[in-house]
Design an enzyme around this catalytic site. Sequence first.
Site, PDB file in Angstrom:
ATOM      1  CB  CYS A 179      -1.199  -0.103   1.662  1.00 59.55           C
ATOM      2  SG  CYS A 179      -2.319   1.803   1.334  1.00 59.55           S
ATOM      3  CB  CYS A 182      -0.510   2.638   3.964  1.00 59.55           C
ATOM      4  SG  CYS A 182      -1.949   1.656   3.580  1.00 59.55           S
ATOM      5  CG  ASP A 183       2.744   1.117   4.341  1.00 55.94           C
ATOM      6  OD1 ASP A 183       3.050   1.660   5.835  1.00 55.94           O
ATOM      7  OD2 ASP A 183       3.008   0.070   4.517  1.00 55.94           O
TER       8      ASP A 183
END
Length: 359
Positions: A179, A182-183
């Site tokens: 992701c 997300c990261d």
Amino acid sequence: MPEKVVIIGSGPAGWTAAIYAARAGLTPLVFEGALTPDNQDKGTLPLGQLNLTTEVENFPGWPFVDNAALGQFAKSALPAERYVNVQHNYEGKRAHQGKRAAFGPELMEFMRQQALNFGTRIITDDIAEVDFGKHPFKLKQLEGPTHEALAVIVATGARANYLGLPSETRFKNNGVSACAVCDGALPRFKSKPLVVVGGGDSAIEEASYLTKFASQVYLIHRRDQLRASKIMQQRALEHPRITIKWNRVVDEVLGSDEAGVTGVRLKSTADGTKEELECTGMFLGIGHTPNTAFLKGQLELDAAGYIVWTTKHRTFTSVEGVFSAGDVSDSHYRQAVTAAGTGCMAALDAERWLAEKGW
Ligand code: NAP
């Protein structure tokens, strides 16, 4: 008293089913998923895959709009306790400037709120087990009681796949991710080379997003042709900081416990030759697995685990009174808009089925 309709899942399919079922007076109960580290790890937290994306340019009705205007809209549509989830898009250091498409997470908040506005009830937990062998159906919560339901709509979606290398598992959350949204902003990826594996729309979306942070993004694809849509292909091919490594697979993720990922070893699918590439992160964009483990032996699933629709153009499953919608029964289209469409179909199917039974 059994619930009339229980909806399991909280992506576009689940919320659209809830909007329709609620407006039909069925006061649906939605299990939106549990906020557990396991779900975080698997990518199955509430609000589904759209909650893990950035701009959604292909959901009809959402042309580019000024970020500040969208912020006003969000503030007006959402209660304060949900507005905080999207606030960073409009206010503070991370605020976007100018016009943009809606972001996945804000679209999901809007869909959730729309379902709530019509009387949907929500429990933030997973359904861990079901018994569809007897009616009313039984649904066991992960961290709570067993519920009974006259009709069930399964909309649990699908999650990102990993390669399955031991070295990949070793470096999960230490350079390996599925992701980018997300990261991607983590310090370890800033101004460093990164790799993205895959040749579909997801991989290119991840690669494009990561160019915001990385010095260089290598797209590792096992063939000499991308699977992605033409517009996404063009985006990757023309981007000055995306380099495509054709005909290659990741043979090993390299690194140490202290440093995390420091590189990948690639293997040519053409002649087997190997090479090492320095990078601080590897992002996966190699397709999906449906979230149906809790349904094994209860519903007919296909070889890949997707729920089978037993009647053409209907959301009927192998058990009468259980319907399915969205990616959990769609290995082909897998779009937010098709998920929403089948969510609507499932609610209408459930409503008619309940009416026929006199429930
Ligand atoms: P996908 O289209 O199935 O592509 C998966 C890619 O991963 C393929 O290129 C595949 O290679 C590769 N792959 C699969 N297993 C692999 C393995 N073990 N090792 C190396 N490579 C592997 O999946 P997706 O990209 O997640 O897209 C799914 C659906 O969502 C599609 O319908 C897509 O259009 C849609 N989507 C749309 C958008 C958008 O419109 N913005 C964004 C994301 C996704 P091969 O090509 O060789 O099979």
